[in-house]
Motif scaffolding. Structure first.
Motif, PDB file in Angstrom:
ATOM      1  N   PRO A 133       9.124   7.013   1.999  1.00 28.93           N
ATOM      2  CA  PRO A 133       8.240   5.850   2.309  1.00 28.93           C
ATOM      3  C   PRO A 133       8.164   4.655   2.975  1.00 28.93           C
ATOM      4  O   PRO A 133       9.188   4.113   2.707  1.00 28.93           O
ATOM      5  CB  PRO A 133       7.016   5.818   1.334  1.00 28.93           C
ATOM      6  CG  PRO A 133       7.265   7.210   0.352  1.00 28.93           C
ATOM      7  CD  PRO A 133       8.746   7.175   0.501  1.00 28.93           C
ATOM      8  N   LEU A 134       7.529   3.971   3.996  1.00 26.96           N
ATOM      9  CA  LEU A 134       7.910   2.543   4.483  1.00 26.96           C
ATOM     10  C   LEU A 134       7.055   2.591   3.516  1.00 26.96           C
ATOM     11  O   LEU A 134       6.199   2.046   2.601  1.00 26.96           O
ATOM     12  CB  LEU A 134       6.940   2.833   5.823  1.00 26.96           C
ATOM     13  CG  LEU A 134       7.764   3.918   6.854  1.00 26.96           C
ATOM     14  CD1 LEU A 134       6.772   3.644   8.393  1.00 26.96           C
ATOM     15  CD2 LEU A 134       8.819   3.746   7.126  1.00 26.96           C
ATOM     16  N   LEU A 135       7.646   0.497   3.507  1.00 26.84           N
ATOM     17  CA  LEU A 135       6.722  -0.733   2.225  1.00 26.84           C
ATOM     18  C   LEU A 135       6.853  -1.497   3.359  1.00 26.84           C
ATOM     19  O   LEU A 135       6.811  -2.230   3.771  1.00 26.84           O
ATOM     20  CB  LEU A 135       8.391  -1.247   1.493  1.00 26.84           C
ATOM     21  CG  LEU A 135       9.243   0.665  -0.111  1.00 26.84           C
ATOM     22  CD1 LEU A 135       9.645  -0.311  -0.123  1.00 26.84           C
ATOM     23  CD2 LEU A 135       7.773   0.933  -0.247  1.00 26.84           C
ATOM     24  N   TYR A 136       5.304  -1.626   2.575  1.00 24.32           N
ATOM     25  CA  TYR A 136       4.602  -3.001   3.297  1.00 24.32           C
ATOM     26  C   TYR A 136       3.993  -3.883   2.390  1.00 24.32           C
ATOM     27  O   TYR A 136       3.718  -3.321   0.730  1.00 24.32           O
ATOM     28  CB  TYR A 136       3.223  -2.474   4.003  1.00 24.32           C
ATOM     29  CG  TYR A 136       4.098  -1.947   5.844  1.00 24.32           C
ATOM     30  CD1 TYR A 136       4.349  -2.324   6.723  1.00 24.32           C
ATOM     31  CD2 TYR A 136       4.368  -0.553   5.396  1.00 24.32           C
ATOM     32  CE1 TYR A 136       5.300  -1.481   7.650  1.00 24.32           C
ATOM     33  CE2 TYR A 136       4.610   0.113   6.437  1.00 24.32           C
ATOM     34  CZ  TYR A 136       5.070  -0.215   7.740  1.00 24.32           C
ATOM     35  OH  TYR A 136       5.918   0.700   8.473  1.00 24.32           O
ATOM     36  N   ARG A 137       3.511  -4.676   2.283  1.00 21.13           N
ATOM     37  CA  ARG A 137       3.106  -5.955   1.607  1.00 21.13           C
ATOM     38  C   ARG A 137       1.703  -6.867   2.181  1.00 21.13           C
ATOM     39  O   ARG A 137       1.778  -6.693   3.711  1.00 21.13           O
ATOM     40  CB  ARG A 137       3.726  -7.029   1.125  1.00 21.13           C
ATOM     41  CG  ARG A 137       2.474  -8.104   0.451  1.00 21.13           C
ATOM     42  CD  ARG A 137       3.528  -9.396   0.305  1.00 21.13           C
ATOM     43  NE  ARG A 137       5.440  -9.701   0.330  1.00 21.13           N
ATOM     44  CZ  ARG A 137       6.444  -9.427  -0.423  1.00 21.13           C
ATOM     45  NH1 ARG A 137       6.429  -9.612  -1.713  1.00 21.13           N
ATOM     46  NH2 ARG A 137       7.452  -9.568  -0.017  1.00 21.13           N
ATOM     47  N   PHE A 138       0.540  -6.378   1.724  1.00 20.37           N
ATOM     48  CA  PHE A 138      -1.064  -7.418   1.693  1.00 20.37           C
ATOM     49  C   PHE A 138      -1.180  -7.583   1.288  1.00 20.37           C
ATOM     50  O   PHE A 138      -1.984  -7.063   0.288  1.00 20.37           O
ATOM     51  CB  PHE A 138      -1.573  -5.907   3.273  1.00 20.37           C
ATOM     52  CG  PHE A 138      -2.203  -5.255   2.459  1.00 20.37           C
ATOM     53  CD1 PHE A 138      -3.188  -4.625   2.053  1.00 20.37           C
ATOM     54  CD2 PHE A 138      -0.907  -3.871   1.947  1.00 20.37           C
ATOM     55  CE1 PHE A 138      -3.787  -4.366   1.198  1.00 20.37           C
ATOM     56  CE2 PHE A 138      -2.027  -2.713   1.245  1.00 20.37           C
ATOM     57  CZ  PHE A 138      -3.124  -3.554   1.101  1.00 20.37           C
ATOM     58  N   SER A 139      -2.141  -8.959   1.232  1.00 22.07           N
ATOM     59  CA  SER A 139      -2.387  -9.521   0.292  1.00 22.07           C
ATOM     60  C   SER A 139      -2.191 -10.001  -1.123  1.00 22.07           C
ATOM     61  O   SER A 139      -2.755  -9.337  -1.998  1.00 22.07           O
ATOM     62  CB  SER A 139      -4.227  -8.662   0.590  1.00 22.07           C
ATOM     63  OG  SER A 139      -5.167  -8.773   1.424  1.00 22.07           O
ATOM     64  N   GLY A 140      -0.277  -9.596  -1.120  1.00 17.37           N
ATOM     65  CA  GLY A 140      -0.252  -9.823  -2.575  1.00 17.37           C
ATOM     66  C   GLY A 140       0.043  -8.522  -3.154  1.00 17.37           C
ATOM     67  O   GLY A 140       0.581  -7.968  -4.766  1.00 17.37           O
ATOM     68  N   THR A 141      -0.666  -7.543  -2.715  1.00 19.07           N
ATOM     69  CA  THR A 141      -0.029  -5.897  -3.276  1.00 19.07           C
ATOM     70  C   THR A 141       0.971  -5.878  -2.032  1.00 19.07           C
ATOM     71  O   THR A 141       1.124  -5.447  -0.710  1.00 19.07           O
ATOM     72  CB  THR A 141      -0.954  -5.235  -3.063  1.00 19.07           C
ATOM     73  OG1 THR A 141      -2.368  -6.013  -3.335  1.00 19.07           O
ATOM     74  CG2 THR A 141      -0.899  -4.008  -2.821  1.00 19.07           C
TER      75      THR A 141
END
Length: 82
Positions: free
Chosen positions: A57-65
């Motif tokens: 999977p590709l890993l992304y961060r948004f809103s601290g998650t």
């Protein structure tokens, strides 16, 4: 700026904004619904962190998650680079 699929957004530690969702089949529409339930929405800023080993999977961060998206899921998101 040109819209691209999230799966093509692979510049480490770069940011992008979700500008739309691609829902062209029943399967992708179900994925879009799931992504929205996970908290993804138009206008949300994402940061690319990398990819899990062996084509995972590709890993992304948004809103601290931090979220891991399969390539098929990432293809449902249209983004612009920030």
């Amino acid at each position: 700026m040109n819209q691209i699929e999230l799966v093509d957004f692979v510049d480490k530690n770069s940011r992008a904004e979700i500008v739309g969702f691609k829902c062209d089949t029943e399967a992708t529409c179900l994925m879009v619904e799931r992504l929205k339930e996970m908290g993804l929405y138009e206008g949300l800023m994402l940061e690319y962190l990398g990819q899990a080993p062996f084509g995972g999977p590709l890993l992304y961060r948004f809103s601290g998650t931090v979220v891991a998206l399969r390539v098929e899921e990432a293809r449902c998101l249209q983004v612009i680079k920030i």
